[in-house]
Design a protein around this motif. Structure first.
Motif, PDB file in Angstrom:
ATOM      1  N   HIS A  25      50.292  27.338 -88.103  1.00 28.39           N
ATOM      2  CA  HIS A  25      50.886  28.625 -88.441  1.00 28.39           C
ATOM      3  C   HIS A  25      52.258  28.823 -87.808  1.00 28.39           C
ATOM      4  O   HIS A  25      53.018  29.685 -88.237  1.00 28.39           O
ATOM      5  N   VAL A  26      52.567  28.059 -86.778  1.00 31.19           N
ATOM      6  CA  VAL A  26      53.849  28.239 -86.105  1.00 31.19           C
ATOM      7  C   VAL A  26      54.833  27.126 -86.468  1.00 31.19           C
ATOM      8  O   VAL A  26      55.924  27.065 -85.909  1.00 31.19           O
ATOM      9  N   LEU A  27      54.451  26.243 -87.409  1.00 28.79           N
ATOM     10  CA  LEU A  27      55.368  25.206 -87.838  1.00 28.79           C
ATOM     11  C   LEU A  27      56.517  25.820 -88.630  1.00 28.79           C
ATOM     12  O   LEU A  27      56.333  26.759 -89.391  1.00 28.79           O
ATOM     13  N   GLU A  28      57.684  25.290 -88.468  1.00 30.01           N
ATOM     14  CA  GLU A  28      58.857  25.833 -89.137  1.00 30.01           C
ATOM     15  C   GLU A  28      58.917  25.338 -90.583  1.00 30.01           C
ATOM     16  O   GLU A  28      58.754  24.154 -90.847  1.00 30.01           O
ATOM     17  N   ASP A  29      59.137  26.282 -91.517  1.00 32.33           N
ATOM     18  CA  ASP A  29      59.242  25.955 -92.946  1.00 32.33           C
ATOM     19  C   ASP A  29      60.666  25.489 -93.217  1.00 32.33           C
ATOM     20  O   ASP A  29      61.621  26.257 -93.102  1.00 32.33           O
ATOM     21  N   LYS A  30      60.812  24.216 -93.545  1.00 32.45           N
ATOM     22  CA  LYS A  30      62.132  23.644 -93.772  1.00 32.45           C
ATOM     23  C   LYS A  30      62.653  23.879 -95.191  1.00 32.45           C
ATOM     24  O   LYS A  30      63.783  23.513 -95.511  1.00 32.45           O
ATOM     25  N   THR A  31      61.842  24.479 -96.061  1.00 31.71           N
ATOM     26  CA  THR A  31      62.270  24.729 -97.442  1.00 31.71           C
ATOM     27  C   THR A  31      63.404  25.743 -97.461  1.00 31.71           C
ATOM     28  O   THR A  31      63.405  26.717 -96.697  1.00 31.71           O
ATOM     29  N   LEU A  32      64.396  25.525 -98.323  1.00 31.18           N
ATOM     30  CA  LEU A  32      65.473  26.485 -98.470  1.00 31.18           C
ATOM     31  C   LEU A  32      64.915  27.845 -98.857  1.00 31.18           C
ATOM     32  O   LEU A  32      63.972  27.942 -99.661  1.00 31.18           O
ATOM     33  N   SER A  33      65.487  28.902 -98.327  1.00 31.32           N
ATOM     34  CA  SER A  33      64.926  30.242 -98.518  1.00 31.32           C
ATOM     35  C   SER A  33      64.837  30.630 -99.987  1.00 31.32           C
ATOM     36  O   SER A  33      63.868  31.259-100.421  1.00 31.32           O
ATOM     37  N   MET A  35      64.281  28.786-102.413  1.00 27.34           N
ATOM     38  CA  MET A  35      63.285  27.981-103.113  1.00 27.34           C
ATOM     39  C   MET A  35      61.854  28.377-102.768  1.00 27.34           C
ATOM     40  O   MET A  35      60.905  27.903-103.400  1.00 27.34           O
ATOM     41  N   ARG A  36      61.680  29.239-101.795  1.00 32.97           N
ATOM     42  CA  ARG A  36      60.340  29.606-101.362  1.00 32.97           C
ATOM     43  C   ARG A  36      59.716  30.602-102.342  1.00 32.97           C
ATOM     44  O   ARG A  36      60.340  31.583-102.726  1.00 32.97           O
ATOM     45  N   MET A  37      58.501  30.321-102.726  1.00 32.88           N
ATOM     46  CA  MET A  37      57.790  31.178-103.669  1.00 32.88           C
ATOM     47  C   MET A  37      56.614  31.847-102.967  1.00 32.88           C
ATOM     48  O   MET A  37      56.103  31.342-101.965  1.00 32.88           O
ATOM     49  N   SER A  38      56.168  32.951-103.541  1.00 30.84           N
ATOM     50  CA  SER A  38      55.074  33.705-102.949  1.00 30.84           C
ATOM     51  C   SER A  38      53.733  33.218-103.468  1.00 30.84           C
ATOM     52  O   SER A  38      53.647  32.484-104.454  1.00 30.84           O
ATOM     53  N   ARG A  39      52.677  33.658-102.817  1.00 32.47           N
ATOM     54  CA  ARG A  39      51.332  33.306-103.251  1.00 32.47           C
ATOM     55  C   ARG A  39      51.047  33.857-104.645  1.00 32.47           C
ATOM     56  O   ARG A  39      50.374  33.226-105.456  1.00 32.47           O
ATOM     57  N   ASN A  40      51.564  35.047-104.939  1.00 31.77           N
ATOM     58  CA  ASN A  40      51.321  35.659-106.248  1.00 31.77           C
ATOM     59  C   ASN A  40      51.916  34.836-107.382  1.00 31.77           C
ATOM     60  O   ASN A  40      51.418  34.861-108.512  1.00 31.77           O
ATOM     61  N   ALA A 376      56.923  30.942 -99.273  1.00 34.03           N
ATOM     62  CA  ALA A 376      56.700  29.773 -98.419  1.00 34.03           C
ATOM     63  C   ALA A 376      56.862  28.518 -99.260  1.00 34.03           C
ATOM     64  O   ALA A 376      56.593  28.512-100.467  1.00 34.03           O
ATOM     65  N   GLY A 377      57.292  27.447 -98.608  1.00 36.66           N
ATOM     66  CA  GLY A 377      57.474  26.186 -99.306  1.00 36.66           C
ATOM     67  C   GLY A 377      56.171  25.624 -99.852  1.00 36.66           C
ATOM     68  O   GLY A 377      56.173  24.892-100.845  1.00 36.66           O
ATOM     69  N   ALA A 381      55.535  24.097-103.633  1.00 35.27           N
ATOM     70  CA  ALA A 381      54.956  22.783-103.939  1.00 35.27           C
ATOM     71  C   ALA A 381      53.757  22.912-104.876  1.00 35.27           C
ATOM     72  O   ALA A 381      53.575  22.105-105.793  1.00 35.27           O
ATOM     73  N   VAL A 382      52.932  23.935-104.656  1.00 36.99           N
ATOM     74  CA  VAL A 382      51.781  24.162-105.539  1.00 36.99           C
ATOM     75  C   VAL A 382      52.253  24.441-106.958  1.00 36.99           C
ATOM     76  O   VAL A 382      51.700  23.920-107.939  1.00 36.99           O
TER      77      VAL A 382
END
Length: 556
Positions: A25-33, A35-40, A376-377, A381-382
């Protein structure tokens, strides 16, 4: 002082005892901001993927006038230039054309030449679901509810269903218009990239479809609505026209209008849009007729309109003036011509989602809830994985992965004259002169029939002289003077459609001057017994017919 060191056995090392794993949970998300998509978003991507597989991307290509656009694009590929006058119809030779759809026609021709039917089906599927995805995102932003994001998606699809089944360059216009309307009604912040991206989109739009004018209209209406709102609220006209949002909308609209001039016709492209809408030949086209309750899309528009009235009655949310003006403008255009429902659909869907969510919360006594989860990245990916899985189930995915091409009988609709084209190709030669056939069939028979096949008209009715189009329409009904008309135009070949030309077929059967040479459940083809009547063909008109290099690429 003594120190005891506890030894770590091999079994402990394998089991993980003696070391701590990092907290994921504390790992840093390296994906460009960006490009990050939500769970929805996974739910929406999954729904759009299912729609693409089951409804659009594997659907037979329809209508048959799709091949008119492919023919024009193929002509440009063969000649390496944009035609200044009508290139495919002998009877419209020399008529100037302003090709507002030349880029999409070129793309369709190049795509079909390289990827075949499956490529066209895949691109059609994408152009059908992408506007729904844009509207769904806008509905989610406006409502703060995943459920009402789906309401926007399904409302847009239900209202525009019949137009979404049509494979034409207008699908590109619907995508771009959905982007514009969603930006106007749902975007909360302004990004600097918009100064570049929006004009670039209009530059492409103006070369793909004439509906770019509707996009400029929507931006103008939204800007005026905002200025009027601020002026009324402050009781000051200068406050309205100097407001930051109005100034920004005014400037970006001007930039987009200038960018739209980057087309072969320049300023004439604007006038061409209105000229086509007023062309007398358009009156005979059913899809351009006014919207009525006898039409399915008219019934759906009435149902959703009534639902919107009920929702607005319960919604505590203020009805913005830009929503009202956009609904009035696009709704009025739809009443004038049912084809304009393309532009009403995203506006009504976004308005219904925003106010529907507010009304639902009002009824339940709950405050507004934002369900826009943090991106989140992982979810990106999903979604990429879902897109690949869905693509693999399309006919184009099967063609690329397994090398199995879709057959022509499965790739085109049942209304396509496949058997007629094959029969004509089997003849040693066609009789000289023009051929009568349904305008909807002309493009397909030109593309897949013999090189010397020259139809009287096609469905680019705005370049056909009014008298010639009227004569074609009359021949379709088998008038009393049909023999004189066929002689006037030097017709020695008639390709009839059983479902449209019943009276004409009966008269041809009874005539001693014509003989039936082919018949099946869809088509009846007649040839003149004594083909002495020929339409004069000049060297110039021969140059404008479909060339040999064009027909060498046919797939039959």
């Amino acid at each position: 002082m003594s120190t005891t060191i506890q030894s770590v056995t091999h079994d402990d090392a394998v089991s993980g005892v003696g070391r701590e794993l990092p907290d994921a949970h504390v790992l840093e998300d390296k994906t460009l901001s960006w490009m990050r998509m939500s769970r929805n978003s996974v739910l929406f991507v999954l729904m759009l993927g299912v729609l693409m597989i089951t409804v659009f991307a594997n659907r037979p290509l329809w209508p048959t006038d799709l091949w008119d656009h492919v023919n024009y694009g193929d002509w440009m590929l063969s000649h390496g230039r944009f035609p200044a006058t009508e290139p495919l119809l002998t009877l419209a030779e020399g008529v100037p054309i302003v090709g507002s759809a030349w880029l999409s026609q070129l793309g369709l021709a190049a795509l079909f030449s390289s990827q075949g039917y499956a490529g066209l089906q895949c691109v059609y599927g994408l152009l059908a679901v992408l506007p729904l995805g844009v509207v769904a995102w806008g509905g989610l932003r406006r409502s703060g509810s995943t459920v009402f994001g789906f309401v926007a998606l399904f409302a847009c699809m239900a209202l525009n269903w019949q137009q979404m089944l049509v494979v034409r360059p207008q699908l590109i216009g619907v995508l771009f218009f959905s982007v514009v309307v969603t930006w106007l009604l749902a975007a909360r912040t302004w990004h600097r990239a918009g100064w570049v991206l929006l004009p670039a989109m209009f530059a492409v739009w103006a070369n793909c479809h004439g509906s770019f004018v509707v996009g400029l209209m929507a931006m103008t209406v939204a800007g005026l609505a905002h200025a009027i709102t601020i002026s009324a609220r402050t009781k000051s006209l200068p406050a309205g026209i100097t407001n930051q949002r109005f100034v920004r909308l005014f400037l970006i609209t001007q930039l987009c209008a200038v960018a739209a001039l980057m087309n072969p016709g320049g300023l004439a492209a604007f006038a061409e849009v209105f000229r086509v809408g007023r062309h007398p030949n358009i009156d005979s086209m059913f899809e351009w007729s006014p919207l009525t309750l006898r039409m399915r899309q008219g019934q759906m528009a009435a149902l959703l309109g009534l639902l919107l009235v009920v929702v607005l009655r319960w919604s505590p949310r203020r009805l913005r003036l830009d929503e009202v003006m956009l609904l009035v403008c696009t709704g009025g255009m739809t009443l004038w011509s049912s084809r304009m429902i393309n532009w009403l659909a995203p506006v009504m869907a976004l308005t219904l989602a925003g106010h529907g969510a507010a009304a639902w919360r009002q009824i339940r006594g709950k405050i507004r809830e934002h369900t826009m989860t943090q991106g989140a990245g992982l979810w990106t990916a999903v979604n990429v994985g879902l897109c690949w899985v869905c693509f693999a189930f399309t006919s184009y995915g099967v063609q690329l992965v397994h090398g199995r091409s879709v057959s022509d009988t499965r790739a085109v609709s049942s209304q396509t004259p496949v058997s007629a084209a094959k029969f004509l190709n089997g003849l040693e030669s066609l009789p000289d002169g023009l051929a009568f056939c349904s305008a909807e069939w002309a493009g397909y028979l030109q593309r897949f029939g013999p090189a010397e096949f020259r139809p009287m008209v096609n469905l680019h009715v705005h370049v056909i002289p009014e008298e010639i189009w009227n004569h074609h329409q009359r021949l379709s009904t088998g008038p009393a003077d049909w023999e004189g008309l066929t002689e006037t135009y030097g017709m020695n070949l008639v390709v009839t459609d059983r479902s449209r030309h019943e009276r004409f077929i009966q008269k041809l059967r009874r005539s001693e001057d014509w003989v039936k040479i082919f018949e099946d459940v869809q088509t009846v083809i007649f040839e003149r017994n004594d083909p002495t009547h020929q339409f004069p063909v000049t060297s110039k008109s021969q140059d404008h017919t479909v060339g040999a290099s064009y027909h060498d690429r046919r797939t039959l």
